[in-house]
Motif scaffolding. Structure first.
Motif, PDB file in Angstrom:
ATOM      1  N   ILE A 147      41.800  43.803  41.615  1.00 43.54           N
ATOM      2  CA  ILE A 147      40.735  43.119  40.880  1.00 43.54           C
ATOM      3  C   ILE A 147      40.130  44.037  39.821  1.00 43.54           C
ATOM      4  N   ASP A 148      39.997  45.326  40.119  1.00 44.45           N
ATOM      5  CA  ASP A 148      39.424  46.264  39.139  1.00 44.45           C
ATOM      6  C   ASP A 148      40.261  46.388  37.870  1.00 44.45           C
ATOM      7  N   SER A 149      41.490  45.891  37.888  1.00 44.36           N
ATOM      8  CA  SER A 149      42.355  45.996  36.708  1.00 44.36           C
ATOM      9  C   SER A 149      42.249  44.775  35.790  1.00 44.36           C
ATOM     10  N   ILE A 150      41.311  43.864  36.075  1.00 42.62           N
ATOM     11  CA  ILE A 150      41.167  42.666  35.240  1.00 42.62           C
ATOM     12  C   ILE A 150      40.764  43.075  33.826  1.00 42.62           C
ATOM     13  N   ASP A 151      41.363  42.419  32.824  1.00 39.17           N
ATOM     14  CA  ASP A 151      41.114  42.766  31.430  1.00 39.17           C
ATOM     15  C   ASP A 151      41.076  41.492  30.593  1.00 39.17           C
ATOM     16  N   THR A 152      39.891  41.186  30.050  1.00 39.29           N
ATOM     17  CA  THR A 152      39.733  40.039  29.158  1.00 39.29           C
ATOM     18  C   THR A 152      39.358  40.492  27.746  1.00 39.29           C
ATOM     19  N   ASN A 153      39.563  41.784  27.470  1.00 39.12           N
ATOM     20  CA  ASN A 153      39.259  42.367  26.166  1.00 39.12           C
ATOM     21  C   ASN A 153      37.756  42.396  25.893  1.00 39.12           C
ATOM     22  N   ASN A 154      36.933  42.423  26.971  1.00 39.17           N
ATOM     23  CA  ASN A 154      35.487  42.512  26.827  1.00 39.17           C
ATOM     24  C   ASN A 154      34.943  43.170  28.097  1.00 39.17           C
ATOM     25  N   ASP A 178      34.433  41.630  31.817  1.00 40.94           N
ATOM     26  CA  ASP A 178      35.260  42.157  32.911  1.00 40.94           C
ATOM     27  C   ASP A 178      34.381  42.607  34.073  1.00 40.94           C
ATOM     28  N   ASN A 179      33.289  43.316  33.770  1.00 40.99           N
ATOM     29  CA  ASN A 179      32.391  43.766  34.829  1.00 40.99           C
ATOM     30  C   ASN A 179      31.734  42.592  35.539  1.00 40.99           C
ATOM     31  N   PHE A 226      34.782  37.680  41.559  1.00 40.92           N
ATOM     32  CA  PHE A 226      35.770  38.228  42.489  1.00 40.92           C
ATOM     33  C   PHE A 226      35.188  39.151  43.563  1.00 40.92           C
ATOM     34  N   ASP A 227      34.012  39.737  43.327  1.00 45.83           N
ATOM     35  CA  ASP A 227      33.387  40.658  44.281  1.00 45.83           C
ATOM     36  C   ASP A 227      34.353  41.791  44.646  1.00 45.83           C
ATOM     37  N   ALA A 228      34.769  42.543  43.632  1.00 45.68           N
ATOM     38  CA  ALA A 228      35.781  43.584  43.799  1.00 45.68           C
ATOM     39  C   ALA A 228      35.392  44.663  44.801  1.00 45.68           C
ATOM     40  N   ASP A 229      34.085  44.928  44.950  1.00 48.03           N
ATOM     41  CA  ASP A 229      33.670  45.957  45.914  1.00 48.03           C
ATOM     42  C   ASP A 229      34.059  45.574  47.338  1.00 48.03           C
ATOM     43  N   ASN A 230      33.950  44.293  47.673  1.00 48.75           N
ATOM     44  CA  ASN A 230      34.272  43.825  49.023  1.00 48.75           C
ATOM     45  C   ASN A 230      35.688  43.277  49.159  1.00 48.75           C
ATOM     46  N   TYR A 231      36.253  42.791  48.053  1.00 43.19           N
ATOM     47  CA  TYR A 231      37.591  42.188  48.068  1.00 43.19           C
ATOM     48  C   TYR A 231      38.389  42.760  46.901  1.00 43.19           C
ATOM     49  N   PRO A 232      38.932  43.976  47.056  1.00 45.68           N
ATOM     50  CA  PRO A 232      39.541  44.682  45.919  1.00 45.68           C
ATOM     51  C   PRO A 232      40.881  44.133  45.436  1.00 45.68           C
ATOM     52  N   LYS A 233      41.519  43.229  46.209  1.00 45.62           N
ATOM     53  CA  LYS A 233      42.833  42.707  45.810  1.00 45.62           C
ATOM     54  C   LYS A 233      42.871  41.191  45.944  1.00 45.62           C
TER      55      LYS A 233
END
Length: 175
Positions: free
Chosen positions: A56-63, A67-68, A76-83
């Motif tokens: 999830i941390d690799s998401i890229d929308t060019n902004n 993205d954050n 996506f809640d990347a801290d709790n669900y990283p994939k």
């Protein structure tokens, strides 16, 4: 029967998506870090075992701000669900192409999805590697996985569409 393992070639693959923004334009994005494997019986892809994951941390929308926001608890809640993960339950021949069914897990929710797959067939690159290409296009509703955040527009409608269009190009190399 012998099994054959295939691994993704990340330099020739892309995990892309599009979502409507303000009801009339698309925002495109992709995942930059991912992994996928296929296990087949010899070179027969029918009933192949397919597994995929993306960071999830690799998401890229060019902004960066967007993205954050997508990585935050609103989406996506990347801290709790990283994939995000996908595991195929069936991969069946449909004419010259295939139909892929499996479980897609986002956050802590797993749902069955089905997508048509354009299949390139087996090809040999100039260095003698056997490769196969898969193109997957489909749609999911982000709310089915609890990605519910939105903002109402003054003119009616919402800021972020519910439908997510997937365009996934995968190239695999035979191990």
């Amino acid at each position: 029967m012998a099994t054959t393992k295939w691994t993704i070639d990340p330099t020739h693959s892309e995990i892309g998506f599009k979502v409507k923004h303000m009801m009339f334009t698309n925002v495109s994005g992709k995942f930059g870090t991912y992994d996928a494997t296929i296990t087949t019986e010899n070179d027969n892809f029918e009933n192949a075992t397919i597994e995929f994951s993306a960071d999830i941390d690799s998401i890229d929308t060019n902004n960066t701000d967007r993205d954050n926001h997508l990585k935050s608890g609103d989406f996506f809640d990347a801290d709790n669900y990283p994939k995000l993960t996908f595991k195929a339950s069936t991969f069946t021949k449909n004419g010259n192409d295939y139909e892929l069914t499996g479980d897609l897990k986002l956050r802590d929710i797993t749902k069955s999805v089905k997508f048509p797959v354009e299949f390139s067939g087996l090809l040999t690159d100039p260095w003698g590697n056997t490769k196969v290409g898969l193109n997957i296009e489909g749609k999911i509703n982000r709310k089915d996985w609890g990605l519910n955040w939105n903002s109402a527009l003054e003119t009616g409608g919402v800021l972020v569409g519910e439908e997510v269009k997937l365009n996934i190009d995968l190239q695999f190399v035979k191990l």
